[in-house]
Structures are given as structure tokens and as C-alpha cells.
Design a protein around this motif. Structure first.
Motif, PDB file in Angstrom:
ATOM      1  N   MET A  47      28.326 -30.853  78.832  1.00  0.00           N
ATOM      2  CA  MET A  47      29.490 -29.981  78.984  1.00  0.00           C
ATOM      3  C   MET A  47      30.302 -29.935  77.703  1.00  0.00           C
ATOM      4  SD  MET A  47      32.833 -29.095  79.606  1.00  0.00           S
ATOM      5  CE  MET A  47      33.649 -30.664  79.680  1.00  0.00           C
ATOM      6  N   ARG A  48      30.523 -31.056  77.088  1.00  0.00           N
ATOM      7  CA  ARG A  48      31.290 -31.098  75.833  1.00  0.00           C
ATOM      8  C   ARG A  48      30.585 -30.286  74.753  1.00  0.00           C
ATOM      9  NH1 ARG A  48      34.004 -36.388  73.569  1.00  0.00           N
ATOM     10  NH2 ARG A  48      35.446 -35.693  75.156  1.00  0.00           N
ATOM     11  N   ALA A  49      29.274 -30.451  74.641  1.00  0.00           N
ATOM     12  CA  ALA A  49      28.510 -29.711  73.635  1.00  0.00           C
ATOM     13  C   ALA A  49      28.598 -28.205  73.882  1.00  0.00           C
ATOM     14  CB  ALA A  49      27.057 -30.166  73.648  1.00  0.00           C
ATOM     15  N   ALA A  50      28.521 -27.773  75.142  1.00  0.00           N
ATOM     16  CA  ALA A  50      28.580 -26.345  75.477  1.00  0.00           C
ATOM     17  C   ALA A  50      29.933 -25.745  75.121  1.00  0.00           C
ATOM     18  CB  ALA A  50      28.288 -26.142  76.960  1.00  0.00           C
ATOM     19  N   HIS A  51      31.007 -26.510  75.308  1.00  0.00           N
ATOM     20  CA  HIS A  51      32.343 -25.983  75.044  1.00  0.00           C
ATOM     21  C   HIS A  51      32.772 -26.117  73.582  1.00  0.00           C
ATOM     22  CE1 HIS A  51      32.607 -25.916  79.414  1.00  0.00           C
ATOM     23  NE2 HIS A  51      33.585 -25.045  79.250  1.00  0.00           N
ATOM     24  N   GLN A  52      32.008 -26.835  72.768  1.00  0.00           N
ATOM     25  CA  GLN A  52      32.359 -26.980  71.360  1.00  0.00           C
ATOM     26  C   GLN A  52      31.554 -26.044  70.473  1.00  0.00           C
ATOM     27  OE1 GLN A  52      31.904 -31.172  70.536  1.00  0.00           O
ATOM     28  NE2 GLN A  52      33.977 -31.625  71.219  1.00  0.00           N
ATOM     29  N   GLY A  53      30.606 -25.304  71.056  1.00  0.00           N
ATOM     30  CA  GLY A  53      29.766 -24.416  70.260  1.00  0.00           C
ATOM     31  C   GLY A  53      30.549 -23.279  69.651  1.00  0.00           C
ATOM     32  N   GLY A  54      29.974 -22.668  68.639  1.00  0.00           N
ATOM     33  CA  GLY A  54      30.612 -21.547  67.953  1.00  0.00           C
ATOM     34  C   GLY A  54      30.338 -20.236  68.651  1.00  0.00           C
ATOM     35  N   GLU A 114      33.700 -16.878  65.277  1.00  0.00           N
ATOM     36  CA  GLU A 114      34.573 -17.880  65.868  1.00  0.00           C
ATOM     37  C   GLU A 114      34.209 -18.100  67.333  1.00  0.00           C
ATOM     38  OE1 GLU A 114      38.700 -17.032  65.332  1.00  0.00           O
ATOM     39  OE2 GLU A 114      38.439 -16.502  63.236  1.00  0.00           O
ATOM     40  N   LYS A 115      34.630 -19.225  67.842  1.00  0.00           N
ATOM     41  CA  LYS A 115      34.441 -19.542  69.246  1.00  0.00           C
ATOM     42  C   LYS A 115      35.221 -18.520  70.082  1.00  0.00           C
ATOM     43  CE  LYS A 115      35.261 -23.370  72.407  1.00  0.00           C
ATOM     44  NZ  LYS A 115      35.757 -24.723  72.530  1.00  0.00           N
ATOM     45  N   PRO A 116      34.599 -17.956  71.145  1.00  0.00           N
ATOM     46  CA  PRO A 116      35.306 -16.970  71.958  1.00  0.00           C
ATOM     47  C   PRO A 116      36.535 -17.579  72.642  1.00  0.00           C
ATOM     48  CG  PRO A 116      33.024 -17.264  72.721  1.00  0.00           C
ATOM     49  CD  PRO A 116      33.253 -18.209  71.594  1.00  0.00           C
ATOM     50  N   LYS A 117      37.541 -16.750  72.835  1.00  0.00           N
ATOM     51  CA  LYS A 117      38.750 -17.219  73.503  1.00  0.00           C
ATOM     52  C   LYS A 117      38.448 -17.467  74.979  1.00  0.00           C
ATOM     53  CE  LYS A 117      41.945 -14.917  70.435  1.00  0.00           C
ATOM     54  NZ  LYS A 117      43.023 -13.957  70.272  1.00  0.00           N
ATOM     55  N   PRO A 118      39.098 -18.470  75.581  1.00  0.00           N
ATOM     56  CA  PRO A 118      38.883 -18.742  77.002  1.00  0.00           C
ATOM     57  C   PRO A 118      39.267 -17.536  77.860  1.00  0.00           C
ATOM     58  CG  PRO A 118      40.130 -20.524  75.961  1.00  0.00           C
ATOM     59  CD  PRO A 118      40.039 -19.409  74.968  1.00  0.00           C
ATOM     60  N   ALA A 119      38.516 -17.309  78.933  1.00  0.00           N
ATOM     61  CA  ALA A 119      38.851 -16.247  79.885  1.00  0.00           C
ATOM     62  C   ALA A 119      39.985 -16.703  80.796  1.00  0.00           C
ATOM     63  CB  ALA A 119      37.622 -15.867  80.705  1.00  0.00           C
ATOM     64  N   ALA A 120      40.079 -18.000  81.016  1.00  0.00           N
ATOM     65  CA  ALA A 120      41.121 -18.556  81.889  1.00  0.00           C
ATOM     66  C   ALA A 120      42.371 -18.872  81.090  1.00  0.00           C
ATOM     67  CB  ALA A 120      40.616 -19.820  82.576  1.00  0.00           C
ATOM     68  N   THR A 121      43.524 -18.702  81.726  1.00  0.00           N
ATOM     69  CA  THR A 121      44.789 -19.032  81.075  1.00  0.00           C
ATOM     70  C   THR A 121      45.296 -20.406  81.486  1.00  0.00           C
ATOM     71  OG1 THR A 121      46.047 -17.936  82.828  1.00  0.00           O
ATOM     72  CG2 THR A 121      45.477 -16.615  80.881  1.00  0.00           C
TER      73      THR A 121
END
Length: 109
Positions: A71-78, A84-91
Motif C-alpha cells: 500500500m505504501r509503495a502504491a501511494h508513493q508512486g509518481g 507529478e503524482k496525481p492529486k487525491p480524489a478524496a478531500t
């Protein structure tokens, strides 16, 4: 008995499709994790902008191993194309934790 983790995501209406496409693109990513038992992405149908991401695990250690590894690796990817890393869809996001104390087997279709 198993544990349940529910990630409560606040998702503005204009970001719903983005969130759902991101989850669809990662379909199968968690299923191979040791101790993983179940996943559901729950879309709100009325009166709220809250999605629920339901995962069930054999035990807390299995969840923590996934959290600190895949999970950490998936959320740290570019961004994929050197962007750039996409902005989160959730606020907003909150994690709820539960122990399963009673269950019934799913009804087969």
C-alpha cells in the motif's frame, strides 16, 4: 477471528468518477496480500459524499504488513509518465477498525 478496516473517504461529486477509475485500475492489487480476505468499494447513494473502502484481514499483523509494504509503495508512486503524482480524489480520510465477533457465510447465488 478476522479484523475489518474501513477507510472513510470524503469525495466531492465531481471527483467520484476519478476515485472509482483509480480503484478499478488497481483491481487485484490487494488480493494477493498474505492475510487478505475481502474488499468492497461502497459508493454513497443518497445524502452524503462519503465512500467506504471495506477490507477484511486475517489479523492486524497482516493488515499492517500490507500497509507498510504494497500500500505504501502504491501511494508513493509518481504520475507514470515522469509527471507529478496525481492529486487525491478524496478531500478527507478516516480509518475505522473493527474485530469480527460474529459472522454468517455468504449466500451462494
Amino acid at each position: 477471528m478476522s479484523i475489518v478496516k474501513i477507510n472513510v473517504l470524503t469525495v466531492p461529486e465531481e471527483q467520484r468518477e476519478v476515485l472509482e477509475k483509480r480503484f478499478a485500475a488497481r483491481a487485484g492489487a490487494v488480493e494477493g496480500s498474505d492475510g487478505f480476505e475481502w474488499f468492497e468499494l461502497l459508493r454513497p447513494v443518497e445524502g452524503t459524499d462519503t465512500y467506504l473502502v471495506y477490507t477484511r484481514w486475517r489479523d492486524e499483523e497482516s493488515f499492517q504488513a500490507w500497509l507498510e509494504g504494497p500500500m505504501r509503495a502504491a501511494h508513493q508512486g509518481g504520475g507514470g509518465n515522469g509527471g507529478e503524482k496525481p492529486k487525491p480524489a478524496a478531500t478527507g480520510s478516516t480509518l475505522w477498525s473493527f474485530e469480527v465477533v460474529q459472522q454468517t457465510e455468504p449466500k451462494n447465488a
